[in-house]
Design an enzyme around this catalytic site. Structure first.
Site, short mmCIF file in Angstrom:
data_model
loop_
_atom_site.label_atom_id
_atom_site.label_comp_id
_atom_site.label_asym_id
_atom_site.label_seq_id
_atom_site.Cartn_x
_atom_site.Cartn_y
_atom_site.Cartn_z
N HIS A 70 40.63 52.59 42.99
CA HIS A 70 41.46 51.35 43.81
C HIS A 70 42.67 51.35 42.93
CE1 HIS A 70 41.06 47.88 41.17
NE2 HIS A 70 39.61 48.38 40.75
N ASP A 74 44.88 48.47 43.96
CA ASP A 74 45.21 46.96 43.75
C ASP A 74 45.03 46.41 42.47
OD1 ASP A 74 42.63 47.08 44.59
OD2 ASP A 74 42.63 45.09 45.01
N ASP A 85 42.32 48.82 34.78
CA ASP A 85 41.68 48.63 36.13
C ASP A 85 42.69 48.73 37.17
OD1 ASP A 85 39.99 47.50 37.98
OD2 ASP A 85 39.79 45.52 37.28
N GLU A 126 40.40 46.18 46.43
CA GLU A 126 39.06 46.14 45.70
C GLU A 126 39.04 44.72 44.97
OE1 GLU A 126 36.00 46.01 42.72
OE2 GLU A 126 38.16 45.96 42.33
N GLU A 127 40.14 44.24 44.56
CA GLU A 127 40.13 42.92 43.93
C GLU A 127 39.93 41.59 44.67
OE1 GLU A 127 39.66 43.05 40.81
OE2 GLU A 127 40.63 44.55 40.00
N ASP A 183 35.18 52.01 37.65
CA ASP A 183 35.63 50.74 37.68
C ASP A 183 34.99 49.68 37.00
OD1 ASP A 183 37.18 48.72 38.75
OD2 ASP A 183 36.60 48.33 40.55
N HIS A 223 41.73 42.47 33.89
CA HIS A 223 41.92 40.83 34.21
C HIS A 223 42.33 39.73 33.13
CE1 HIS A 223 39.19 41.58 38.10
NE2 HIS A 223 39.63 42.71 37.64
ZN LIG Z 1 38.59 47.35 39.15
#
Ligand SMILES: [Zn+2]
Length: 408
Positions: free
Chosen positions: A93, A95, A126, A160-161, A189, A383
């Site tokens: 992904h 984003d 990520d 995705e997030e 992921d 994150h």
């Molecule tokens: Zn991810």
């Protein structure tokens, strides 16, 4: 040198190119509108350029979204023809999540910082790591002049997030013809720091909001009121009883049991000298698929109501998130064995199938009967501030995807 060694040697030559690609991607903040951003289009243009350089056939499956200036959330589907084997896909992904407070970072989150083997910046792990490992893996196969074992596909999605409605869900809804249950689908992921766990299953997710109502009075006269905070605190403590009540264990999962945890807490009274008449907290439950979520809800409801009665309070439980687990990907599925074979070649150690607490985008595939596996080398840095990706791990993962596409 056999074909596998040739591929791996070629990937070694991509080290600097991988760093430069990370630098480019980190410099393009791709935040969805839910996270206060303008979406993924600028980043998608760069990635599409790279896919075009590989000579891939590219289809855009963009989702309209009036919340972003360009009005679209881009989704790229790039394929190369291959042999007679089943198609092999890797989904990553575009984003990223917001960086959070700048002072918690040791350097600008949108500028790549290279320190030894570590590449720091928002998104480096990520999901740039997954995106680049799959892209450079396929590049190695093509540059070696090999034919992929089956049709080879890179799917690069938005959103995705923040729920996947404008990303993978949109792709699967509008283009159900793209994938078949015979295909091998990998989602890089998530994973473990050693890159050995192939995630094939997830738990059901149940998030509950618990609102406790009592009667607010002055702090000096608790006898005249009903302390909602005290009742709520008893309920939070009682939540732990669910670990005994639903004690089933399944060694496929990490951790092997269902979990029931109080998490978020809404602010109560702002001053010390008031007995609160209302309290709201939340539970995050990750439940083994063998247990029905309704049973968990009923058990919590029964126990909390009992406590409420004892305290003279009322309780109302409502669902915030209710996601029964999709059917697991069988641990013997071709995607798992193909990945395990490649991982063994690169890492020299056996990979193993496992289950996690839930919430991966692979669930979108599994809900449609498409067996997907989540795998990558994944330190615990997504994150968080100072997110990083290890260059050595990225090179290894690239080798795994090269072997996976080549069917070696
Ligand atoms: Zn991810």
């Amino acid at each position: 040198m056999d074909a596998a060694d040739g591929l791996m040697a070629r990937v070694e030559g991509y080290r600097q190119a991988l760093v430069e690609a990370q630098r480019t991607l980190v410099g393009i903040p791709a935040l969805g509108p839910t996270n206060g951003g303008q979406g993924e289009l600028a980043k998608a243009r760069v990635v599409q350029g790279w896919l075009e350089e590989l000579g891939l056939d590219i289809q855009r499956v963009d989702a309209p979204d009036p919340r972003v200036e360009d009005g679209i959330r881009p989704n790229l589907v790039a394929t190369a023809p291959g042999g007679d084997d089943a198609a092999r896909w890797v989904l990553s992904h575009l984003d990223v999540v917001p960086p959070g407070p700048r002072e918690e970072w040791d350097s600008d989150p949108w500028t790549l910082r290279v320190e030894g083997e570590r590449l720091y910046g928002r998104g480096t792990l990520d999901d740039h790591a997954g995106l680049l490992a799959s892209l450079f893996g396929l590049r190695a196969v093509l540059e070696e002049g090999l034919t992929p074992a089956g049709r080879a596909g890179l799917v690069v999605v938005s959103d995705e997030e923040t729920g996947s409605a404008y990303g993978l869900e949109h792709v699967l809804e509008t283009r159900p013809d793209l994938f078949t249950p015979r295909d091998l689908i990998v989602v890089p992921d998530g994973g473990d720091p050693e890159g050995l766990m192939i995630e094939v299953a997830e738990k059901s997710i149940l998030w509950l909001r618990v609102e406790v109502t009592g009667r607010q009075v002055h702090g000096s006269t608790p006898d005249k009121g009903v302390n909602a905070l005290y009742a709520a605190a008893r309920m939070m403590v009682a939540t732990r009883e669910m670990y005994q009540r639903f004690s089933l264990q399944d060694p496929l999962y990490h951790p092997p049991m269902s979990t029931f945890e109080p998490t978020k807490k809404e602010a109560g009274v702002p001053n010390v000298n008031t007995i609160p008449g209302r309290d709201v907290f939340y539970l995050d439950c990750r439940v083994l698929p063998q247990i029905r979520l309704e049973e968990v809800e009923a058990a919590l409801n029964e126990r909390f109501s009992q406590i409420a009665r004892e305290q003279g309070a009322q309780v109302r439980i409502s669902r915030v998130q209710y996601l029964p687990a999709p059917p697991p990907t069988p641990p013997q599925a071709p995607v798992v064995t193909a990945l395990a074979r490649a991982i063994q070649k690169v890492r020299g150690r056996p990979a193993y199938p496992g289950g996690v607490g839930g919430g991966t985008v692979a669930a979108c595939f599994r809900q449609r009967g498409l067996p997907a596996a989540v795998w990558s080398t994944w330190p615990d840095t997504p994150h968080v501030p100072n997110e990083y990706c290890e260059l050595g791990a990225l090179v290894n993962d690239t080798k795994v995807f090269a072997l996976f596409f080549a069917g070696l």
